[in-house]
Design an enzyme around this catalytic site. Structure first.
Site, PDB file in Angstrom:
ATOM      1  N   ASP A  88       0.883  -1.167   0.000  1.00  0.00           N
ATOM      2  CA  ASP A  88       0.000   0.000   0.000  1.00  0.00           C
ATOM      3  C   ASP A  88       0.919   1.215   0.000  1.00  0.00           C
ATOM      4  OD1 ASP A  88      -1.580   2.153   0.651  1.00  0.00           O
ATOM      5  OD2 ASP A  88      -2.544   1.204   2.385  1.00  0.00           O
ATOM      6  N   TYR A 110       0.953   0.088  14.942  1.00  0.00           N
ATOM      7  CA  TYR A 110      -0.012  -0.044  13.849  1.00  0.00           C
ATOM      8  C   TYR A 110       0.469   0.603  12.556  1.00  0.00           C
ATOM      9  CZ  TYR A 110      -4.024   0.338  10.880  1.00  0.00           C
ATOM     10  OH  TYR A 110      -4.853   0.243   9.796  1.00  0.00           O
ATOM     11  N   LYS A 152      -3.355  -3.140   8.124  1.00  0.00           N
ATOM     12  CA  LYS A 152      -3.398  -4.608   8.148  1.00  0.00           C
ATOM     13  C   LYS A 152      -2.465  -5.161   7.082  1.00  0.00           C
ATOM     14  CE  LYS A 152      -6.035  -6.947  11.112  1.00  0.00           C
ATOM     15  NZ  LYS A 152      -5.140  -6.825  12.257  1.00  0.00           N
TER      16      LYS A 152
HETATM   17  C1  F6R Z   1      -7.658  -0.599   7.871  1.00  0.00           C
HETATM   18  C2  F6R Z   1      -7.540   0.703   7.203  1.00  0.00           C
HETATM   19  C3  F6R Z   1      -8.527   1.771   7.535  1.00  0.00           C
HETATM   20  C4  F6R Z   1      -7.900   2.810   8.460  1.00  0.00           C
HETATM   21  C5  F6R Z   1      -8.918   3.918   8.831  1.00  0.00           C
HETATM   22  C6  F6R Z   1      -8.285   5.015   9.654  1.00  0.00           C
HETATM   23  O1  F6R Z   1      -6.631  -1.440   7.472  1.00  0.00           O
HETATM   24  O2  F6R Z   1      -6.670   0.922   6.415  1.00  0.00           O
HETATM   25  O3  F6R Z   1      -9.683   1.238   8.086  1.00  0.00           O
HETATM   26  O4  F6R Z   1      -7.429   2.186   9.621  1.00  0.00           O
HETATM   27  O5  F6R Z   1      -9.427   4.506   7.675  1.00  0.00           O
HETATM   28  O6  F6R Z   1      -7.143   5.435   9.005  1.00  0.00           O
HETATM   29  P1  F6R Z   1      -6.142   6.533   9.570  1.00  0.00           P
HETATM   30  O7  F6R Z   1      -5.727   6.096  10.959  1.00  0.00           O
HETATM   31  O8  F6R Z   1      -5.011   6.495   8.599  1.00  0.00           O
HETATM   32  O9  F6R Z   1      -6.898   7.829   9.592  1.00  0.00           O
HETATM   33 MG    MG Z   2      -4.525  -2.382   2.126  1.00  0.00          MG
HETATM   34 MG    MG Z   3      -4.033   1.025   3.759  1.00  0.00          MG
END
Ligand code: F6R
Ligand code: MG
Ligand code: MG
Length: 368
Positions: free
Chosen positions: A11, A230, A233
């Site tokens: 990603d 974190y 995933k």
């Molecule tokens: C799960 C994922 C999304 C983010 C969520 C919050 O793998 O990529 O669900 O965790 O959109 O994202 P942030 O913390 O980057 O604002």
């Molecule tokens: Mg992804």
């Molecule tokens: Mg992502």
């Protein structure tokens, strides 16, 4: 002919949240792989699943080749520059280390690769999943390779009836690869005992007991083990050789009709059903649901045919509707119980702070 099929995915940023990479980023990765990979690769194919880009390559450098891994790493670096220019969200998010050190394993990107002796006809499937982790493939693989309820070849083809060898990795073990080999059908209960725990035990490879050839390779990286925090995933990829002494394409695909619940979904912290989607699909409802795509290829002398989108068929529309219903059902209970992952698997640390504060306010009631 001996050929290595290598899939590497990362990603490196997406539009509108963690939804889908931009066309320009994908184009840049494609361009880089085709110009710089010129003398090195036999063939390549670039695709996206949710917010991840996958580079599929064929070559003669063998598994774990630093040249091949560096090519993918550099292509993702180049793509990241475009992602930054466009202000994409999470630009370069899976490139966890700043410098390449011989192999992308442990650096963030996921890898699935297999060196194979090409059969006369060599059909294989390339799976890519988003908003979930490598354990998502445990159940489909268990059913495709050990259960005659899903794989009729186990009854009808003596080569399959000899069974398979599963290599399972303990992905919680960070210092070195901790693996175990189990032979089916004799050890299916032991295998099930491990595979019920998708967060810890992950199928890494499957081999035919008829001729010892490899059928399956799964990416087993766990990003939070690499980064210590974190980072998103792990969004696993997988290569599955099919037909002949392996399961048939349809036997492997059939197990995805379950839409089984997997870890991931919103903030990598929930359980949601795994939806089989068309290739290049994006992410939507509650940053999910967790999705899996499947490109079917044939490869000959290392040259790939165009892919067939294995989940682009009216049958899967019906499945997708069922999976949507399963997603809504579990979402109805919000944060409660199995809707959310256990404490240790939550991908965000915020709750730790809440618990610390609350902990101080607990009192032991004095007995009267
Ligand atoms: C799960 C994922 C999304 C983010 C969520 C919050 O793998 O990529 O669900 O965790 O959109 O994202 P942030 O913390 O980057 O604002
Ligand atoms: Mg992804
Ligand atoms: Mg992502």
């Amino acid at each position: 002919m001996k050929v290595t099929v290598t899939a590497i995915k990362a990603d490196i940023g997406s539009i509108g949240g963690h939804i889908r990479p931009s066309k320009r980023v994908i184009e840049r990765v494609k361009e880089y792989v085709s110009t710089e990979g010129g003398g090195l690769l036999i063939d390549s194919y670039i695709s996206s699943t949710g917010d991840d880009i996958a580079i599929l390559m064929t070559h003669e450098q063998g598994e774990g080749s630093d040249k091949i891994h560096k090519l993918a790493w550099d292509a993702f670096k180049e793509g990241t520059e475009v992602a930054k220019e466009q202000g994409l969200y999470g630009a370069g998010q899976d490139l966890l280390k700043s410098a390449f050190s011989g192999n992308v394993k442990g650096l963030g990107p996921a890898v699935a690769e297999m060196e194979i002796e090409e059969r006369k006809a060599e059909p294989f499937l390339f799976f890519a999943a988003d908003k979930t982790d490598p354990g998502a493939y445990n159940l489909p693989l268990y059913l495709s390779f050990t259960d005659p309820m899903y794989c009729s070849g186990l009854l009808l083809n003596p080569q399959l009836s000899k069974g398979f060898k599963f290599v399972v990795m303990d992905v919680e073990h960070i210092k070195g690869d901790r693996v175990i080999e189990l032979e089916t059908p004799e050890e299916i209960y032991s295998l099930a005992a491990l595979l019920r725990d998708n967060q810890r035990f992950v199928v890494e490879g499957i081999y035919s007991r008829h001729d010892q050839t490899q059928a399956v390779a799964v990416s087993t990286s766990r990003l939070h083990n690499i980064a210590g925090t974190y980072t998103g995933k792990d969004d696993p990829i997988m290569l599955v050789r099919v037909q002949g002494n392996f399961a048939a394409t349809g036997e492997v695909l059939s197990t995805f009709s379950l839409g089984h619940y997997v870890a991931g979904f919103m903030r990598g912290s929930h359980n949601g059903p795994l939806m089989p989607v068309k290739i290049n699909s994006s992410i939507s409802y509650f940053d999910g649901p967790p999705i899996v795509s499947c490109h079917a290829f044939s490869v000959h002398n290392g040259k790939l045919t165009e892919p067939v989108d294995a989940f682009d068929h009216p049958f899967w529309d019906y499945i997708r509707n069922n999976v949507s219903a399963k997603a809504l059902e579990i979402r109805r209970q919000g944060f409660s119980g199995p809707a959310m992952l256990p404490y240790g698997e939550l991908e965000y640390g915020g709750i730790v702070e809440v618990m610390k504060k609350l902990d101080k306010r607990f009192e032991i009631r004095k007995a009267k």
